[in-house]
Structure formats: structure tokens, C-alpha cells
Write a protein that holds these residues in place. Sequence first.
Motif, mmCIF file in Angstrom:
data_model
loop_
_atom_site.group_PDB
_atom_site.id
_atom_site.type_symbol
_atom_site.label_atom_id
_atom_site.label_comp_id
_atom_site.label_asym_id
_atom_site.label_seq_id
_atom_site.Cartn_x
_atom_site.Cartn_y
_atom_site.Cartn_z
ATOM 1 N N ILE A 3 -7.198 -0.140 -2.516
ATOM 2 C CA ILE A 3 -6.380 0.347 -1.409
ATOM 3 C C ILE A 3 -7.047 1.554 -0.763
ATOM 4 O O ILE A 3 -7.092 1.672 0.459
ATOM 5 C CB ILE A 3 -4.960 0.671 -1.891
ATOM 6 C CG1 ILE A 3 -4.269 -0.622 -2.354
ATOM 7 C CG2 ILE A 3 -4.155 1.347 -0.807
ATOM 8 C CD1 ILE A 3 -2.966 -0.410 -3.048
ATOM 9 N N ASP A 4 -7.595 2.459 -1.579
ATOM 10 C CA ASP A 4 -8.294 3.614 -1.030
ATOM 11 C C ASP A 4 -9.491 3.169 -0.203
ATOM 12 O O ASP A 4 -9.740 3.713 0.876
ATOM 13 C CB ASP A 4 -8.770 4.538 -2.151
ATOM 14 C CG ASP A 4 -7.618 5.284 -2.801
ATOM 15 O OD1 ASP A 4 -6.534 5.352 -2.178
ATOM 16 O OD2 ASP A 4 -7.799 5.779 -3.921
ATOM 17 N N HIS A 5 -10.219 2.180 -0.706
ATOM 18 C CA HIS A 5 -11.387 1.685 0.012
ATOM 19 C C HIS A 5 -10.977 1.078 1.350
ATOM 20 O O HIS A 5 -11.615 1.336 2.375
ATOM 21 C CB HIS A 5 -12.118 0.649 -0.852
ATOM 22 C CG HIS A 5 -13.379 0.152 -0.233
ATOM 23 N ND1 HIS A 5 -14.478 0.960 -0.052
ATOM 24 C CD2 HIS A 5 -13.715 -1.059 0.263
ATOM 25 C CE1 HIS A 5 -15.438 0.259 0.531
ATOM 26 N NE2 HIS A 5 -14.992 -0.969 0.732
ATOM 27 N N GLU A 6 -9.904 0.300 1.342
ATOM 28 C CA GLU A 6 -9.417 -0.304 2.580
ATOM 29 C C GLU A 6 -8.958 0.773 3.565
ATOM 30 O O GLU A 6 -9.248 0.708 4.754
ATOM 31 C CB GLU A 6 -8.251 -1.260 2.258
ATOM 32 C CG GLU A 6 -7.621 -1.885 3.473
ATOM 33 C CD GLU A 6 -8.554 -2.815 4.213
ATOM 34 O OE1 GLU A 6 -8.392 -2.972 5.437
ATOM 35 O OE2 GLU A 6 -9.460 -3.380 3.561
ATOM 36 N N ARG A 7 -8.271 1.778 3.065
ATOM 37 C CA ARG A 7 -7.803 2.865 3.933
ATOM 38 C C ARG A 7 -8.979 3.616 4.539
ATOM 39 O O ARG A 7 -8.990 3.921 5.732
ATOM 40 C CB ARG A 7 -6.936 3.836 3.117
ATOM 41 C CG ARG A 7 -6.317 4.943 3.964
ATOM 42 C CD ARG A 7 -5.511 5.900 3.115
ATOM 43 N NE ARG A 7 -6.302 6.597 2.125
ATOM 44 C CZ ARG A 7 -7.051 7.674 2.382
ATOM 45 N NH1 ARG A 7 -7.121 8.170 3.597
ATOM 46 N NH2 ARG A 7 -7.754 8.256 1.424
ATOM 47 N N LEU A 8 -9.995 3.871 3.731
ATOM 48 C CA LEU A 8 -11.179 4.571 4.239
ATOM 49 C C LEU A 8 -11.916 3.735 5.272
ATOM 50 O O LEU A 8 -12.436 4.260 6.255
ATOM 51 C CB LEU A 8 -12.111 4.937 3.082
ATOM 52 C CG LEU A 8 -11.589 6.022 2.154
ATOM 53 C CD1 LEU A 8 -12.533 6.206 0.970
ATOM 54 C CD2 LEU A 8 -11.419 7.327 2.903
ATOM 55 N N ARG A 9 -11.959 2.420 5.046
ATOM 56 C CA ARG A 9 -12.611 1.540 6.013
ATOM 57 C C ARG A 9 -11.857 1.545 7.347
ATOM 58 O O ARG A 9 -12.461 1.633 8.416
ATOM 59 C CB ARG A 9 -12.691 0.125 5.447
ATOM 60 C CG ARG A 9 -13.762 -0.686 6.110
ATOM 61 C CD ARG A 9 -14.122 -1.959 5.397
ATOM 62 N NE ARG A 9 -13.444 -2.172 4.142
ATOM 63 C CZ ARG A 9 -12.825 -3.301 3.818
ATOM 64 N NH1 ARG A 9 -12.795 -4.304 4.642
ATOM 65 N NH2 ARG A 9 -12.242 -3.434 2.642
ATOM 66 N N ARG A 10 -10.520 1.486 7.271
ATOM 67 C CA ARG A 10 -9.710 1.522 8.501
ATOM 68 C C ARG A 10 -9.869 2.859 9.205
ATOM 69 O O ARG A 10 -9.976 2.926 10.427
ATOM 70 C CB ARG A 10 -8.235 1.288 8.173
ATOM 71 C CG ARG A 10 -7.885 -0.146 7.927
ATOM 72 C CD ARG A 10 -6.380 -0.348 7.949
ATOM 73 N NE ARG A 10 -5.655 0.686 7.249
ATOM 74 C CZ ARG A 10 -5.105 0.566 6.053
ATOM 75 N NH1 ARG A 10 -5.199 -0.566 5.407
ATOM 76 N NH2 ARG A 10 -4.452 1.576 5.506
ATOM 77 N N ARG A 11 -9.906 3.945 8.420
ATOM 78 C CA ARG A 11 -10.061 5.283 9.002
ATOM 79 C C ARG A 11 -11.420 5.418 9.696
ATOM 80 O O ARG A 11 -11.516 5.961 10.797
ATOM 81 C CB ARG A 11 -9.933 6.340 7.899
ATOM 82 C CG ARG A 11 -10.056 7.752 8.397
ATOM 83 C CD ARG A 11 -9.842 8.732 7.254
ATOM 84 N NE ARG A 11 -9.872 10.089 7.722
ATOM 85 C CZ ARG A 11 -10.974 10.843 7.780
ATOM 86 N NH1 ARG A 11 -12.115 10.342 7.366
ATOM 87 N NH2 ARG A 11 -10.930 12.070 8.234
ATOM 88 N N ALA A 12 -12.474 4.933 9.048
ATOM 89 C CA ALA A 12 -13.814 5.004 9.644
ATOM 90 C C ALA A 12 -13.864 4.213 10.943
ATOM 91 O O ALA A 12 -14.439 4.680 11.934
ATOM 92 C CB ALA A 12 -14.846 4.471 8.657
ATOM 93 N N ALA A 71 0.836 -1.205 0.000
ATOM 94 C CA ALA A 71 0.000 0.000 0.000
ATOM 95 C C ALA A 71 0.867 1.250 0.000
ATOM 96 O O ALA A 71 0.589 2.215 -0.705
ATOM 97 C CB ALA A 71 -0.933 -0.001 1.203
ATOM 98 N N ALA A 72 1.946 1.246 0.785
ATOM 99 C CA ALA A 72 2.821 2.409 0.857
ATOM 100 C C ALA A 72 3.586 2.592 -0.447
ATOM 101 O O ALA A 72 3.854 3.709 -0.866
ATOM 102 C CB ALA A 72 3.795 2.258 2.017
ATOM 103 N N GLU A 73 3.942 1.496 -1.090
ATOM 104 C CA GLU A 73 4.701 1.581 -2.333
ATOM 105 C C GLU A 73 3.842 2.121 -3.472
ATOM 106 O O GLU A 73 4.307 2.877 -4.302
ATOM 107 C CB GLU A 73 5.250 0.210 -2.703
ATOM 108 C CG GLU A 73 6.271 -0.310 -1.712
ATOM 109 C CD GLU A 73 6.636 -1.753 -1.962
ATOM 110 O OE1 GLU A 73 6.148 -2.313 -2.963
ATOM 111 O OE2 GLU A 73 7.393 -2.302 -1.170
ATOM 112 N N THR A 74 2.576 1.739 -3.530
ATOM 113 C CA THR A 74 1.725 2.154 -4.640
ATOM 114 C C THR A 74 1.083 3.515 -4.403
ATOM 115 O O THR A 74 0.508 4.074 -5.317
ATOM 116 C CB THR A 74 0.615 1.117 -4.909
ATOM 117 O OG1 THR A 74 -0.152 0.971 -3.726
ATOM 118 C CG2 THR A 74 1.201 -0.204 -5.344
ATOM 119 N N ALA A 75 1.180 4.042 -3.179
ATOM 120 C CA ALA A 75 0.533 5.321 -2.888
ATOM 121 C C ALA A 75 1.098 6.434 -3.768
ATOM 122 O O ALA A 75 0.367 7.305 -4.215
ATOM 123 C CB ALA A 75 0.699 5.675 -1.417
#
Length: 71
Positions: free
Chosen positions: A25-34, A13-17
Motif C-alpha cells: 500500500i505504501d508503494h502504491e501510494r508513493l507511486r500515485r504521489r510521484a 487502504a484507508a482502513e489499514t492505514a
Amino acid sequence: MPDKGRARERGPAAETAGEGASPEIDHERLRRRARFLRELNEAKELRERVQPRRARVARMRHQMRMRTFRW
């Protein structure tokens, strides 16, 4: 000398950002943030119930900081 082990821990995730993250990855990040924000809110509510006076004082200080803050 930077620790190379930490860079590996971040995973793909950090490499592709930097390359334009995929929607997964954006969806997973948003889910973790929520989830994080829900847990944070829950912790704040619990703190207010357990220590109402201290929580009230903290809330008043925050309001005062926001009032005196210059935009």
C-alpha cells in the motif's frame, strides 16, 4: 450525520492505514504521489509557456512570500 458511502469509497487502504499499512500500500501510494507531482510540474511548466507574464508575477509573489515568512 456522516456519509457512510464515502468511507466505503476509500477502500481497504484507508482502513489499514491506522493498523500499520503494508509495504504494498505504501508503494502504491508513493507511486500515485510521484505521478501526481510529475503531472503538477508539467502543468506548471505549461502554464509558464502559455502565460509567461502571469507565471513570472506568480513566481515573484511566491518568492516575496517566502522572504517575508517567519520560521
